[in-house]
Write a protein that holds these residues in place. Structure first.
Motif, PDB file in Angstrom:
ATOM      1  N   MET A   1      -5.025  34.641  50.073  1.00 47.09           N
ATOM      2  CA  MET A   1      -4.117  34.131  48.988  1.00 47.09           C
ATOM      3  C   MET A   1      -4.670  32.954  48.469  1.00 47.09           C
ATOM      4  O   MET A   1      -4.583  32.918  46.986  1.00 47.09           O
ATOM      5  N   ILE A   2      -5.291  32.115  48.857  1.00 47.63           N
ATOM      6  CA  ILE A   2      -6.064  30.948  48.119  1.00 47.63           C
ATOM      7  C   ILE A   2      -7.109  31.261  47.396  1.00 47.63           C
ATOM      8  O   ILE A   2      -7.225  30.834  46.074  1.00 47.63           O
ATOM      9  N   TYR A   3      -7.772  32.209  47.674  1.00 47.19           N
ATOM     10  CA  TYR A   3      -8.949  32.866  46.660  1.00 47.19           C
ATOM     11  C   TYR A   3      -8.384  33.506  45.552  1.00 47.19           C
ATOM     12  O   TYR A   3      -8.881  33.449  44.468  1.00 47.19           O
ATOM     13  N   GLN A   4      -7.184  34.183  45.758  1.00 48.23           N
ATOM     14  CA  GLN A   4      -6.449  34.672  44.472  1.00 48.23           C
ATOM     15  C   GLN A   4      -6.207  33.680  43.728  1.00 48.23           C
ATOM     16  O   GLN A   4      -6.040  33.897  42.370  1.00 48.23           O
ATOM     17  N   LEU A   5      -5.332  32.562  44.257  1.00 45.26           N
ATOM     18  CA  LEU A   5      -4.874  31.743  43.333  1.00 45.26           C
ATOM     19  C   LEU A   5      -6.063  30.865  42.456  1.00 45.26           C
ATOM     20  O   LEU A   5      -5.793  30.573  41.640  1.00 45.26           O
ATOM     21  N   ALA A   6      -7.031  30.714  43.272  1.00 43.08           N
ATOM     22  CA  ALA A   6      -8.220  29.857  42.746  1.00 43.08           C
ATOM     23  C   ALA A   6      -8.831  30.669  41.595  1.00 43.08           C
ATOM     24  O   ALA A   6      -9.554  30.081  40.474  1.00 43.08           O
ATOM     25  N   LYS A   7      -8.609  32.027  41.347  1.00 47.12           N
ATOM     26  CA  LYS A   7      -8.858  32.638  40.416  1.00 47.12           C
ATOM     27  C   LYS A   7      -8.350  32.208  38.841  1.00 47.12           C
ATOM     28  O   LYS A   7      -8.867  32.484  37.942  1.00 47.12           O
ATOM     29  N   THR A   8      -6.960  31.580  39.286  1.00 43.12           N
ATOM     30  CA  THR A   8      -6.174  31.127  37.998  1.00 43.12           C
ATOM     31  C   THR A   8      -6.031  29.748  38.375  1.00 43.12           C
ATOM     32  O   THR A   8      -4.873  29.437  39.372  1.00 43.12           O
ATOM     33  N   PRO A   9      -6.721  28.937  37.859  1.00 52.80           N
ATOM     34  CA  PRO A   9      -6.611  27.427  38.229  1.00 52.80           C
ATOM     35  C   PRO A   9      -5.230  27.032  37.898  1.00 52.80           C
ATOM     36  O   PRO A   9      -4.596  26.097  38.424  1.00 52.80           O
ATOM     37  N   HIS A  10      -4.521  27.376  36.728  1.00 54.33           N
ATOM     38  CA  HIS A  10      -3.259  26.903  36.341  1.00 54.33           C
ATOM     39  C   HIS A  10      -2.355  27.318  37.429  1.00 54.33           C
ATOM     40  O   HIS A  10      -1.224  26.704  37.647  1.00 54.33           O
ATOM     41  N   LEU A  11      -2.431  28.649  37.901  1.00 53.58           N
ATOM     42  CA  LEU A  11      -1.379  29.198  38.757  1.00 53.58           C
ATOM     43  C   LEU A  11      -1.483  28.163  40.149  1.00 53.58           C
ATOM     44  O   LEU A  11      -0.707  27.703  40.732  1.00 53.58           O
ATOM     45  N   LEU A  12      -2.869  27.985  40.664  1.00 54.51           N
ATOM     46  CA  LEU A  12      -2.764  26.945  41.775  1.00 54.51           C
ATOM     47  C   LEU A  12      -2.369  25.800  41.827  1.00 54.51           C
ATOM     48  O   LEU A  12      -1.754  24.908  42.620  1.00 54.51           O
ATOM     49  N   ARG A  13      -2.466  25.145  40.213  1.00 53.84           N
ATOM     50  CA  ARG A  13      -1.878  23.819  39.966  1.00 53.84           C
ATOM     51  C   ARG A  13      -0.474  23.793  40.024  1.00 53.84           C
ATOM     52  O   ARG A  13       0.208  23.079  40.745  1.00 53.84           O
ATOM     53  N   VAL A  14       0.185  24.819  39.447  1.00 57.78           N
ATOM     54  CA  VAL A  14       1.634  25.104  39.459  1.00 57.78           C
ATOM     55  C   VAL A  14       2.179  25.035  41.038  1.00 57.78           C
ATOM     56  O   VAL A  14       3.099  24.488  41.692  1.00 57.78           O
ATOM     57  N   TYR A  15       1.263  26.006  42.014  1.00 63.91           N
ATOM     58  CA  TYR A  15       1.720  26.336  43.395  1.00 63.91           C
ATOM     59  C   TYR A  15       1.719  25.006  44.103  1.00 63.91           C
ATOM     60  O   TYR A  15       2.740  24.412  44.762  1.00 63.91           O
ATOM     61  N   PHE A 125       3.669  25.477  58.460  1.00 65.13           N
ATOM     62  CA  PHE A 125       2.905  26.350  57.352  1.00 65.13           C
ATOM     63  C   PHE A 125       1.614  25.458  57.049  1.00 65.13           C
ATOM     64  O   PHE A 125       1.542  24.166  57.227  1.00 65.13           O
ATOM     65  N   LEU A 126       0.597  25.982  56.329  1.00 67.81           N
ATOM     66  CA  LEU A 126      -0.724  25.358  56.137  1.00 67.81           C
ATOM     67  C   LEU A 126      -0.972  25.393  54.691  1.00 67.81           C
ATOM     68  O   LEU A 126      -0.391  26.247  53.874  1.00 67.81           O
ATOM     69  N   TRP A 127      -1.477  24.373  54.097  1.00 67.28           N
ATOM     70  CA  TRP A 127      -1.663  24.142  52.805  1.00 67.28           C
ATOM     71  C   TRP A 127      -3.118  23.393  52.561  1.00 67.28           C
ATOM     72  O   TRP A 127      -3.623  22.635  53.572  1.00 67.28           O
ATOM     73  N   LEU A 128      -3.773  23.157  51.501  1.00 67.24           N
ATOM     74  CA  LEU A 128      -4.929  22.632  51.231  1.00 67.24           C
ATOM     75  C   LEU A 128      -4.765  21.276  51.268  1.00 67.24           C
ATOM     76  O   LEU A 128      -3.743  20.493  50.588  1.00 67.24           O
ATOM     77  N   SER A 129      -5.935  20.500  51.891  1.00 65.48           N
ATOM     78  CA  SER A 129      -5.803  18.798  52.049  1.00 65.48           C
ATOM     79  C   SER A 129      -6.101  18.479  50.481  1.00 65.48           C
ATOM     80  O   SER A 129      -5.486  17.309  49.990  1.00 65.48           O
ATOM     81  N   ASN A 130      -6.740  19.274  49.771  1.00 62.37           N
ATOM     82  CA  ASN A 130      -7.213  18.774  48.347  1.00 62.37           C
ATOM     83  C   ASN A 130      -7.008  20.002  47.686  1.00 62.37           C
ATOM     84  O   ASN A 130      -7.955  20.979  47.366  1.00 62.37           O
ATOM     85  N   PRO A 131      -5.911  20.302  46.863  1.00 66.76           N
ATOM     86  CA  PRO A 131      -5.585  21.422  46.038  1.00 66.76           C
ATOM     87  C   PRO A 131      -6.437  21.701  45.008  1.00 66.76           C
ATOM     88  O   PRO A 131      -6.639  22.827  44.465  1.00 66.76           O
ATOM     89  N   THR A 132      -7.196  20.667  44.631  1.00 60.10           N
ATOM     90  CA  THR A 132      -8.287  21.182  43.524  1.00 60.10           C
ATOM     91  C   THR A 132      -9.642  21.663  43.855  1.00 60.10           C
ATOM     92  O   THR A 132     -10.476  22.127  43.448  1.00 60.10           O
ATOM     93  N   ASP A 133      -9.676  21.730  45.535  1.00 62.73           N
ATOM     94  CA  ASP A 133     -10.875  22.281  46.098  1.00 62.73           C
ATOM     95  C   ASP A 133     -10.419  23.289  46.935  1.00 62.73           C
ATOM     96  O   ASP A 133      -9.783  23.105  48.267  1.00 62.73           O
ATOM     97  N   PRO A 134     -10.412  24.747  46.469  1.00 61.89           N
ATOM     98  CA  PRO A 134     -10.133  25.793  47.412  1.00 61.89           C
ATOM     99  C   PRO A 134     -10.777  25.816  48.632  1.00 61.89           C
ATOM    100  O   PRO A 134     -10.412  26.411  49.652  1.00 61.89           O
ATOM    101  N   THR A 135     -11.722  24.999  48.894  1.00 65.14           N
ATOM    102  CA  THR A 135     -12.662  25.165  50.013  1.00 65.14           C
ATOM    103  C   THR A 135     -12.328  24.047  51.180  1.00 65.14           C
ATOM    104  O   THR A 135     -12.762  23.688  52.230  1.00 65.14           O
ATOM    105  N   SER A 136     -11.227  23.043  50.639  1.00 66.60           N
ATOM    106  CA  SER A 136     -10.977  21.992  51.506  1.00 66.60           C
ATOM    107  C   SER A 136     -10.248  22.320  52.746  1.00 66.60           C
ATOM    108  O   SER A 136      -9.665  23.538  52.919  1.00 66.60           O
ATOM    109  N   PRO A 137     -10.225  21.523  53.821  1.00 61.93           N
ATOM    110  CA  PRO A 137      -9.766  21.860  55.029  1.00 61.93           C
ATOM    111  C   PRO A 137      -7.980  21.849  54.920  1.00 61.93           C
ATOM    112  O   PRO A 137      -7.568  21.505  53.884  1.00 61.93           O
TER     113      PRO A 137
END
Length: 546
Positions: A1-15, A125-137
């Motif tokens: 799911m993270i990689y799908q969101l990363a394809k659309t930076p705007h969507l990842l930011r809103v999320y 639930f889990l989420w990114l420690s750094n939302p601007t970096d899809p590879t962050s822990p």
């Protein structure tokens, strides 16, 4: 799911912004990854786009997800309790009564009640420690609040407003009344200019028009509703298969059945595909594709047709009229509210005829049952002074008034109808609006039909109502299979052959044609049992016709 969101930076930011907002408002909280707990559960989540001016995207926390087919989900482990959700169609019916109506959205309706601390680890639930970096822990969150049972809080604040709101709220949408239980209402829309002006001054007005109200689209300027202002035209581009046909039909949302005469053609077409035993993903033949595209085009045109939102000025003084009809393909019923010279369609229901063939009188009886059930449903939402039922089947009307013992199928259906009403009236077939939903019509026919929108013209004038010619009704076996002989039957003899084996009732459109044919059949039977001197000849007598 993270990689799908990363394809659309705007969507990842809103999320990410949504999660940050939930944390800032105290709905969720970050916890120590090393925190130990005897029992924990992690909830998967994903984004869903939505047509909303306030929330263009929402996060779905999937508590129904299972780790494996044999493992229970979180929802499986909870006691759901009784359902508290109001019926959507019931709310829409009440929504159509008011002179001035409004709709509003309860802000964060399900994030206002705190969750017991011992239960919070089941909502991790889990989420990114750094939302601007899809590879962050990942970091761990859990909920501090739980989906609130809004009805409970409304019960705790008993008032005329809360009682009205209890009846007119669906999930987090309010379509009538107001709120007084610490829930903020936003996205106000109304056909009242004064109310819109007040909402605009508080920056909570919904600027879009039309607005979506429980699946229907409401044009607040013209005060009309329709199924869809911008129908999906992708039906004309995809490869037609039975799966795609079913998917497209299921996307048509018409809870009140306002465009049933057009949509029933799609259901009949799908039934045809089942009879052909086609595979789900096999492409339809060229002929079937042409038929389907024509049907889909007609439905697409019908979904944008506007209907008046308000169906009557004073429903308490209006009369309710329900028409029932059937054909070999389908059966159904339609309801109208009539007040003075004004009338408007309220709702309709239609069903395709069962693949197991029934006689036309039986299908007409099934339509009458559906009409009775529609009345029971409507009566929970609208109070009317009088109710009138109409059918163009004189055989059904005779069954409803008959005191003879009927076969179980007919007897059970007649009994259900009589529990609701014994007063049924005769309506000529040409004037019966329910006839349209039993055979399906083209969009042009539907668009030009005032009978469907406003009922027969004579309905507002009781003095012009058609009457049922009881004296002409043949009260013998209209369908010999439906009456039970009371005398004992000698089982050693061969079973008698019913009249329906000799006369196909479905080929007669008028009773005046069926009556003499039946009389001649009975005369023939009589003459075969009598000597020549006692046989009847010449024109039919009155006694033979009654």
């Amino acid at each position: 799911m993270i990689y799908q969101l990363a394809k659309t930076p705007h969507l990842l930011r809103v999320y990410s912004n949504i999660i940050e907002e939930q944390e800032r408002k105290g709905f969720i909280e970050r916890i120590d990854d090393n925190a130990r707990s005897p029992s924990v559960h992690y909830i998967p989540h994903y984004p869903v786009k939505k047509e909303s001016s306030t929330t263009p995207i929402r996060i779905v926390y999937d508590c129904s997800c299972k780790q494996s087919p044999s493992s229970p989900s979180l929802n499986d482990c909870l006691n759901p309790g009784p359902p508290f959700l109001n019926d959507l169609c019931t709310i829409l019916l009440r929504f159509r009564q008011h002179n001035f109506a409004f709709s509003a959205d309860i802000e964060k309706a399900f994030l206002h009640v705190h969750l017991n601390e011992v239960d919070r680890d089941f909502t991790r639930f889990l989420w990114l420690s750094n939302p601007t970096d899809p590879t962050s822990p990942f970091v761990t969150f859990h909920f501090r609040v739980v989906n609130a049972v809004i009805s409970y809080h409304l019960h705790q604040n008993d008032s005329a407003t809360s009682r009205d709101l209890l009846r007119n709220i669906y999930v987090d949408n309010v379509v009538s009344g107001s709120c007084s239980a610490n829930f903020n209402l936003r996205s106000w829309a109304s056909n009242s200019k004064q109310l819109n002006s007040v909402a605009q001054s508080h920056s909570v007005v919904d600027t879009k028009n039309p607005v979506k109200v429980l699946g229907l689209w409401w044009d607040t300027h013209s005060d009309t509703i329709c199924a869809s202002p911008n129908p999906d035209v992708t039906v004309f581009t995809f490869t037609a298969t039975k799966r795609e046909v079913l998917k497209w039909i299921s996307s048509i949302f018409d809870p009140l059945g306002l465009i049933t005469p057009v949509t029933i053609t799609a259901k009949l077409f799908l039934q045809q595909l089942w009879q052909l035993e086609l595979k789900w993903d096999n492409q339809l033949t060229e002929e079937l594709c042409k038929t389907w595209y024509k049907i889909a085009t007609e439905i697409t045109q019908a979904t944008v047709m506007p209907f008046p939102r308000q169906c009557t000025v004073m429903p308490d003084t209006a009369t309710l009229h329900i028409f029932a009809d059937a054909s070999p393909q389908a059966y159904g019923a339609v309801a109208y509210l009539v007040q003075g010279t004004q009338s408007a369609i309220l709702m309709s229901k239609a069903r395709t005829a069962p693949l197991k063939q029934h006689t036309l009188p039986r299908l007409e009886l099934m339509a009458a049952v559906l009409g009775a059930r529609i009345y029971v449903f409507i009566s929970t939402s609208i109070c009317t002074t009088d109710i009138f039922f109409w059918s163009d089947s004189q055989i059904v009307l005779s069954w409803l008034t008959s005191k003879k013992t009927l076969k179980p199928f007919v007897s059970n259906h007649v009994s259900e109808i009589r529990l609701v009403s014994t007063e049924w009236r005769y309506c000529p077939s040409a004037d019966n609006p329910a006839d349209l939903l039993t055979r399906g019509v083209s969009f042009d026919q539907f668009n030009s039909s005032t009978k469907w929108r406003h009922s027969p013209t004579w309905l507002s004038s009781p003095s012009k109502w058609p009457t049922w010619p009881h004296a002409e009704i043949l009260l013998v076996q209209a369908d010999a299979d439906e009456e039970v002989d009371t005398p004992a039957v000698d089982t050693t003899k061969s079973p008698s052959i019913g009249l329906h084996y000799l006369i196909d009732l479905t080929t007669f459109s008028k009773l005046s044609k069926l009556l003499p044919v039946t009389a001649y059949v009975y005369r023939f039977i009589h003459n075969t049992r009598q000597p020549s001197s006692s046989q009847q000849t010449g024109p039919l007598t009155v006694s033979e016709l009654t």
